[in-house]
Scaffold this motif. Structure first.
Motif, mmCIF file in Angstrom:
data_model
loop_
_atom_site.group_PDB
_atom_site.id
_atom_site.type_symbol
_atom_site.label_atom_id
_atom_site.label_comp_id
_atom_site.label_asym_id
_atom_site.label_seq_id
_atom_site.Cartn_x
_atom_site.Cartn_y
_atom_site.Cartn_z
ATOM 1 N N GLY A 157 0.842 -1.187 0.000
ATOM 2 C CA GLY A 157 0.000 0.000 0.000
ATOM 3 C C GLY A 157 0.877 1.236 0.000
ATOM 4 N N LEU A 158 0.398 2.312 -0.633
ATOM 5 C CA LEU A 158 1.163 3.557 -0.705
ATOM 6 C C LEU A 158 0.180 4.721 -0.691
ATOM 7 C CD1 LEU A 158 3.973 4.908 -1.171
ATOM 8 C CD2 LEU A 158 3.498 4.751 -3.622
ATOM 9 N N LEU A 159 0.133 5.430 0.433
ATOM 10 C CA LEU A 159 -0.781 6.560 0.596
ATOM 11 C C LEU A 159 -0.101 7.662 1.396
ATOM 12 C CD1 LEU A 159 -4.188 4.951 1.729
ATOM 13 C CD2 LEU A 159 -3.669 5.928 -0.508
ATOM 14 N N ALA A 160 -0.712 8.849 1.336
ATOM 15 C CA ALA A 160 -0.337 9.957 2.213
ATOM 16 C C ALA A 160 -1.617 10.425 2.898
ATOM 17 C CB ALA A 160 0.287 11.099 1.422
ATOM 18 N N CYS A 161 -1.503 10.814 4.166
ATOM 19 C CA CYS A 161 -2.676 11.288 4.910
ATOM 20 C C CYS A 161 -2.239 12.318 5.939
ATOM 21 C CB CYS A 161 -3.411 10.133 5.579
ATOM 22 S SG CYS A 161 -2.525 9.377 6.949
ATOM 23 N N ASP A 162 -3.224 13.055 6.450
ATOM 24 C CA ASP A 162 -2.927 13.974 7.549
ATOM 25 C C ASP A 162 -3.077 13.200 8.859
ATOM 26 O OD1 ASP A 162 -5.654 13.968 8.328
ATOM 27 O OD2 ASP A 162 -5.867 16.129 8.169
ATOM 28 N N PRO A 163 -2.869 13.816 10.015
ATOM 29 C CA PRO A 163 -2.921 13.082 11.280
ATOM 30 C C PRO A 163 -4.277 12.422 11.568
ATOM 31 C CG PRO A 163 -1.825 15.177 11.609
ATOM 32 C CD PRO A 163 -2.378 15.199 10.209
ATOM 33 N N ARG A 164 -5.336 12.894 10.925
ATOM 34 C CA ARG A 164 -6.673 12.319 11.146
ATOM 35 C C ARG A 164 -7.059 11.314 10.079
ATOM 36 N NH1 ARG A 164 -10.000 17.090 10.453
ATOM 37 N NH2 ARG A 164 -8.296 17.570 9.054
ATOM 38 N N GLY A 165 -6.169 11.070 9.110
ATOM 39 C CA GLY A 165 -6.449 10.106 8.050
ATOM 40 C C GLY A 165 -6.996 10.714 6.778
ATOM 41 N N VAL A 166 -7.097 12.034 6.696
ATOM 42 C CA VAL A 166 -7.595 12.684 5.475
ATOM 43 C C VAL A 166 -6.621 12.383 4.339
ATOM 44 C CG1 VAL A 166 -8.016 14.915 4.344
ATOM 45 C CG2 VAL A 166 -8.836 14.516 6.673
ATOM 46 N N LEU A 169 3.232 4.650 4.316
ATOM 47 C CA LEU A 169 2.286 5.720 4.628
ATOM 48 C C LEU A 169 3.048 6.994 4.957
ATOM 49 C CD1 LEU A 169 -0.734 6.427 5.104
ATOM 50 C CD2 LEU A 169 -0.339 5.889 7.511
ATOM 51 N N THR A 170 2.771 8.032 4.187
ATOM 52 C CA THR A 170 3.317 9.350 4.482
ATOM 53 C C THR A 170 2.317 10.071 5.357
ATOM 54 O OG1 THR A 170 4.480 9.446 2.369
ATOM 55 C CG2 THR A 170 4.097 11.542 3.514
ATOM 56 N N LYS A 171 2.744 10.442 6.550
ATOM 57 C CA LYS A 171 1.872 11.201 7.447
ATOM 58 C C LYS A 171 2.266 12.667 7.357
ATOM 59 C CE LYS A 171 0.680 7.573 10.724
ATOM 60 N NZ LYS A 171 0.738 7.146 12.127
ATOM 61 N N ILE A 172 1.361 13.451 6.773
ATOM 62 C CA ILE A 172 1.540 14.894 6.686
ATOM 63 C C ILE A 172 1.345 15.441 8.102
ATOM 64 C CG2 ILE A 172 0.669 17.005 5.620
ATOM 65 C CD1 ILE A 172 1.861 14.967 3.582
ATOM 66 N N HIS A 173 2.179 16.330 8.545
ATOM 67 C CA HIS A 173 2.123 16.798 9.931
ATOM 68 C C HIS A 173 0.948 17.719 10.226
ATOM 69 C CE1 HIS A 173 6.735 15.958 10.190
ATOM 70 N NE2 HIS A 173 6.013 14.856 10.193
ATOM 71 N N ASP A 174 0.512 18.527 9.259
ATOM 72 C CA ASP A 174 -0.592 19.464 9.480
ATOM 73 C C ASP A 174 -1.938 18.814 9.185
ATOM 74 O OD1 ASP A 174 1.116 21.554 10.186
ATOM 75 O OD2 ASP A 174 1.297 22.257 8.115
ATOM 76 N N ASN A 175 -2.992 19.338 9.796
ATOM 77 C CA ASN A 175 -4.359 18.894 9.516
ATOM 78 C C ASN A 175 -4.901 19.633 8.299
ATOM 79 O OD1 ASN A 175 -4.611 17.100 11.707
ATOM 80 N ND2 ASN A 175 -5.167 18.765 13.071
ATOM 81 N N TYR A 176 -5.702 18.927 7.500
ATOM 82 C CA TYR A 176 -6.313 19.506 6.311
ATOM 83 C C TYR A 176 -7.795 19.168 6.274
ATOM 84 C CZ TYR A 176 -1.768 20.714 4.425
ATOM 85 O OH TYR A 176 -0.532 21.274 4.240
ATOM 86 N N GLU A 177 -8.556 20.015 5.599
ATOM 87 C CA GLU A 177 -9.960 19.717 5.354
ATOM 88 C C GLU A 177 -10.015 18.621 4.297
ATOM 89 O OE1 GLU A 177 -12.674 20.951 6.953
ATOM 90 O OE2 GLU A 177 -11.150 21.855 8.240
ATOM 91 N N GLY A 178 -10.971 17.713 4.462
ATOM 92 C CA GLY A 178 -11.084 16.661 3.466
ATOM 93 C C GLY A 178 -12.382 15.908 3.559
ATOM 94 N N ASP A 179 -12.729 15.237 2.470
ATOM 95 C CA ASP A 179 -13.950 14.445 2.419
ATOM 96 C C ASP A 179 -13.669 12.962 2.201
ATOM 97 O OD1 ASP A 179 -13.194 14.433 -0.253
ATOM 98 O OD2 ASP A 179 -14.811 15.761 -0.905
#
Length: 184
Positions: A8-17, A125-135
């Motif tokens: 698996g290869l994904l990037a997400c913010d700390p909440r999984g966005v 999994l790349t975890k982006i450090h900042d939170n982002y809006e997402g759906d």
């Protein structure tokens, strides 16, 4: 399918966005470079929404397997794109290049499907450090029982590699953290 290993290869913010309105909610050139270098010349497996969101320049140097219920799409694309309607059709695929690595790159529905059917042996999994809006949200708890190690870290994101823990892994006398693995 010939029992190929899939990562698996994904990037997400700390909440999984992982997405917002059909696109990545962030732009980190170094993170996109990591994705391009990891998948270059390899096989990418994705859902239709992910396929539609990726620039054609990224798709051209990879073999692409796209889950899509719309079979009419199959006629309009280059030789490096295969459209399949179901997991059974994916598992029945023949002639997958044996010398290529396979990466499941999302979206959330395909990631959940592959994790819940035990098709992934590793997950980058790349975890982006900042939170982002997402759906579109990736359920991070699906990786909670996997071992993890940090591959790369900078001020904007950290790249982790998760691997399945063997059922026979016994940490009663050894801390998994002393072995270089643990929770991320």
């Amino acid at each position: 399918m010939n029992n190929k290993r899939i990562t698996g290869l994904l990037a997400c913010d700390p909440r999984g966005v992982i997405g917002n309105k059909g696109a990545l909610p962030w732009l980190y050139p170094e993170e996109l470079n990591h994705f391009r270098q990891t998948t270059f010349g390899q096989i990418m497996i994705m859902g239709n929404k992910t396929f539609e969101s990726i620039p054609s320049t990224t798709l051209k140097d990879r073999f692409n397997i796209v889950f899509s219920r719309n079979s009419s799409k199959r006629l309009d694309y280059a030789d490096n794109v295969i459209f399949i309607p179901s997991l059974n059709d994916f598992l029945a695929l023949k002639n997958i290049p044996a010398d290529k690595e396979m990466f499941m790159i999302g979206g959330a529905e395909i990631a959940k499907l592959f994790l819940n059917t035990d098709l992934l042996n590793a997950f980058i999994l790349t975890k982006i450090h900042d939170n982002y809006e997402g759906d579109t949200i990736f359920p991070l708890d699906l990786l909670q029982d996997w071992s993890c190690q940090t591959l790369k870290e900078n001020k904007d994101f950290t790249v982790y590699k998760y691997t399945k823990r063997s059922p026979d892994m016994n940490f009663s006398n050894t801390s998994p953290f002393s072995l270089g693995i643990g929770k991320c």
